[in-house]
Design a protein around this motif. Structure first.
Motif, short mmCIF file in Angstrom:
data_model
loop_
_atom_site.label_atom_id
_atom_site.label_comp_id
_atom_site.label_asym_id
_atom_site.label_seq_id
_atom_site.Cartn_x
_atom_site.Cartn_y
_atom_site.Cartn_z
N LEU A 172 70.66 135.59 50.18
CA LEU A 172 69.31 135.60 49.64
C LEU A 172 68.43 136.60 50.40
O LEU A 172 67.72 137.42 49.79
N VAL A 173 68.46 136.53 51.73
CA VAL A 173 67.66 137.45 52.54
C VAL A 173 68.12 138.89 52.32
O VAL A 173 67.30 139.81 52.20
N THR A 174 69.44 139.09 52.21
CA THR A 174 69.97 140.43 51.98
C THR A 174 69.51 140.99 50.64
O THR A 174 69.13 142.17 50.53
N LEU A 175 69.54 140.17 49.61
CA LEU A 175 69.08 140.60 48.29
C LEU A 175 67.59 140.97 48.33
O LEU A 175 67.19 142.01 47.78
N LEU A 210 76.59 138.45 45.71
CA LEU A 210 76.09 139.56 46.54
C LEU A 210 77.02 140.76 46.47
O LEU A 210 76.57 141.91 46.38
N ALA A 211 78.33 140.52 46.50
CA ALA A 211 79.30 141.61 46.40
C ALA A 211 79.19 142.33 45.06
O ALA A 211 79.23 143.57 45.00
N LEU A 212 79.03 141.57 43.98
CA LEU A 212 78.87 142.19 42.66
C LEU A 212 77.59 143.01 42.59
O LEU A 212 77.57 144.10 42.00
N PHE A 213 76.53 142.50 43.19
CA PHE A 213 75.26 143.23 43.20
C PHE A 213 75.42 144.55 43.95
O PHE A 213 74.96 145.61 43.49
N HIS A 253 77.48 151.82 42.62
CA HIS A 253 78.39 152.39 41.63
C HIS A 253 79.82 152.49 42.18
O HIS A 253 80.48 153.51 42.08
N VAL A 254 80.27 151.38 42.74
CA VAL A 254 81.58 151.36 43.40
C VAL A 254 82.72 151.69 42.44
O VAL A 254 83.71 152.32 42.82
N PHE A 255 82.61 151.27 41.19
CA PHE A 255 83.70 151.46 40.24
C PHE A 255 83.53 152.72 39.38
O PHE A 255 84.24 152.90 38.40
N ARG A 256 82.64 153.58 39.79
CA ARG A 256 82.51 154.88 39.13
C ARG A 256 83.42 155.88 39.83
O ARG A 256 83.79 155.71 41.01
N PRO A 257 83.82 156.96 39.15
CA PRO A 257 84.71 157.95 39.77
C PRO A 257 84.08 158.57 41.03
O PRO A 257 82.87 158.73 41.12
N PHE A 282 80.01 135.48 35.97
CA PHE A 282 79.33 135.04 34.75
C PHE A 282 77.81 135.17 34.89
O PHE A 282 77.11 135.69 34.02
N SER A 283 77.29 134.68 36.02
CA SER A 283 75.86 134.71 36.24
C SER A 283 75.35 136.14 36.40
O SER A 283 74.27 136.48 35.88
N TYR A 284 76.11 136.98 37.10
CA TYR A 284 75.69 138.37 37.29
C TYR A 284 75.66 139.14 35.98
O TYR A 284 74.70 139.86 35.68
N ARG A 285 76.68 138.95 35.15
CA ARG A 285 76.77 139.72 33.91
C ARG A 285 75.77 139.27 32.85
O ARG A 285 75.56 139.97 31.86
N ARG A 286 75.16 138.12 33.03
CA ARG A 286 74.11 137.71 32.10
C ARG A 286 72.88 138.58 32.23
O ARG A 286 72.07 138.66 31.30
N TYR A 287 72.71 139.22 33.37
CA TYR A 287 71.52 140.02 33.60
C TYR A 287 71.80 141.50 33.87
O TYR A 287 70.88 142.32 33.78
N TYR A 288 73.04 141.82 34.20
CA TYR A 288 73.40 143.20 34.52
C TYR A 288 74.54 143.69 33.64
O TYR A 288 75.40 142.89 33.23
N PRO A 289 74.59 145.00 33.36
CA PRO A 289 75.70 145.55 32.57
C PRO A 289 76.99 145.60 33.37
O PRO A 289 77.01 145.30 34.57
N ARG A 290 78.08 145.98 32.71
CA ARG A 290 79.38 146.06 33.37
C ARG A 290 79.34 147.06 34.52
O ARG A 290 78.55 148.02 34.52
N LEU A 291 80.19 146.85 35.52
CA LEU A 291 80.14 147.64 36.74
C LEU A 291 80.57 149.09 36.56
O LEU A 291 80.32 149.92 37.43
N ARG A 292 81.22 149.41 35.45
CA ARG A 292 81.61 150.79 35.18
C ARG A 292 80.57 151.53 34.33
O ARG A 292 80.76 152.70 33.99
N SER A 293 79.48 150.86 34.01
CA SER A 293 78.43 151.48 33.22
C SER A 293 77.63 152.47 34.07
O SER A 293 77.42 152.25 35.26
N PRO A 294 77.18 153.58 33.47
CA PRO A 294 76.32 154.51 34.21
C PRO A 294 75.02 153.86 34.67
O PRO A 294 74.38 154.34 35.60
N LYS A 295 74.63 152.76 34.02
CA LYS A 295 73.37 152.09 34.34
C LYS A 295 73.62 150.75 35.03
O LYS A 295 72.79 149.84 34.93
#
Length: 305
Positions: free
Chosen positions: A89-92, A189-192, A198-202, A250-263
């Motif tokens: 929480l503090v890190t976020l 936190l790791a997903l955030f 952009h860890v999963f981007r080229p 599940f909770s992360y993807r309700r508010y954020y796009p997929r991790l390979r998305s440019p956004k």
């Protein structure tokens, strides 16, 4: 066809008076999420404090439940809340503040984080009580009465332990609550981090990837400690970890796009923005005498590079 959850004639949100006001507030805010969160919180505390687990029959000769009961845990409940809840929480909050994120981004990030924690806790406790699997230290908790048969199935009535929590908690082994909570918080936190960097981007460097995935190591160490304390076996810990990580995703993807998305570093547009766009479109169509059409929003942000 519905428009953002409303019928083509505007539905309740297009009406005047208090009904329309409530409907518009419900559709363009995150009120449903908060109502759901409060209900989950109430359900969690009800399950935690009011419901006893199913008590499976057991053999005193079962070596899988003859491990010692650790009076001092490596990661007590309070420290688990601190490690998997407080630190993320503090890190976020610090990350959002340093990057000068928008109010909307701060809002949905923290909301998603808290939903991840409470949803994982609730589901875990429901399963724990329904399954009623004995912990590896059940015999030490139970303190069977002298003369109890070793090779016969017995129930909780042979136990002499007077501490209600210590005794009944002996049948809450599956899945591991520490593990699911740790991965629901630190996993979120790791997903955030993965999305922000952009860890999963080229061409993403290994340093960023390791930093983003580091919270998972902490979650894994918490989960492993439950085996070291003989509170759970590997099966309990593995299932709890998978459950917690799945809920975090599940909770992360309700508010954020997929991790390979440019956004992937930005959340989906706010519901108020989508509501106003859709409602404005509906109003224009009515004024010009045209039939309103359904507006499609790209919620996945799956654009190719």
């Amino acid at each position: 066809m519905p428009l953002n959850g409303r019928s083509s004639n505007g539905g309740l949100a297009a009406q005047t008076g208090w009904i329309g006001s409530v409907a518009r507030f419900w559709e363009k805010t995150y009120a449903p999420d908060y109502v759901g969160f409060v209900l989950l919180l109430a359900a969690y505390f009800s399950v935690q404090f009011l419901i006893e687990p199913f008590h499976r029959l057991f053999f005193l000769s079962n070596i899988n439940i003859q491990y010692p009961h650790a009076e001092v845990e490596r990661v007590p409940v309070g420290w688990n809340i601190f490690y998997a809840g407080g630190i993320p929480l503090v890190t976020l909050i610090l990350t959002l503040a340093v990057t000068r994120s928008s109010i909307h981004k701060c809002h949905v990030t923290l909301l998603g984080f808290f939903i991840s924690l409470i949803l994982a806790s609730f589901i875990t406790d429901v399963i724990k009580n329904a399954v009623g699997r004995p912990r590896p230290d059940l015999i030490a908790r139970c303190r069977p009465a002298p003369g109890t048969a070793d090779h016969a199935l017995v129930d909780i009535n042979v136990c002499t332990e007077t501490n209600h929590h210590i005794l009944h908690d002996g049948w809450r082994s599956f899945p591991s609550g520490h593990s699911s909570f740790a991965f629901s918080g630190l996993g979120f936190l790791a997903l955030f981090f993965c999305g922000q960097m952009h860890v999963f981007r080229p061409r993403t460097d290994l340093g960023r990837a390791l930093l983003a995935m580091s919270p998972l190591l902490g979650a894994a160490m918490i989960a492993i400690s439950r085996c070291e304390d003989y509170r759970h076996d590997v099966y309990d810990v593995t299932c709890g970890s998978i459950l917690g990580m799945a809920i975090a995703f599940f909770s992360y993807r309700r508010y954020y796009p997929r991790l390979r998305s440019p956004k992937c570093d930005e959340p989906f547009p706010s519901r108020e923005t989508l509501f106003n766009e859709g409602f404005g479109k509906l109003k224009d169509d009515e004024e010009t005498g045209r039939v309103a059409t359904t507006r499609e929003f790209d919620l996945d942000n799956d654009e190719e590079e």
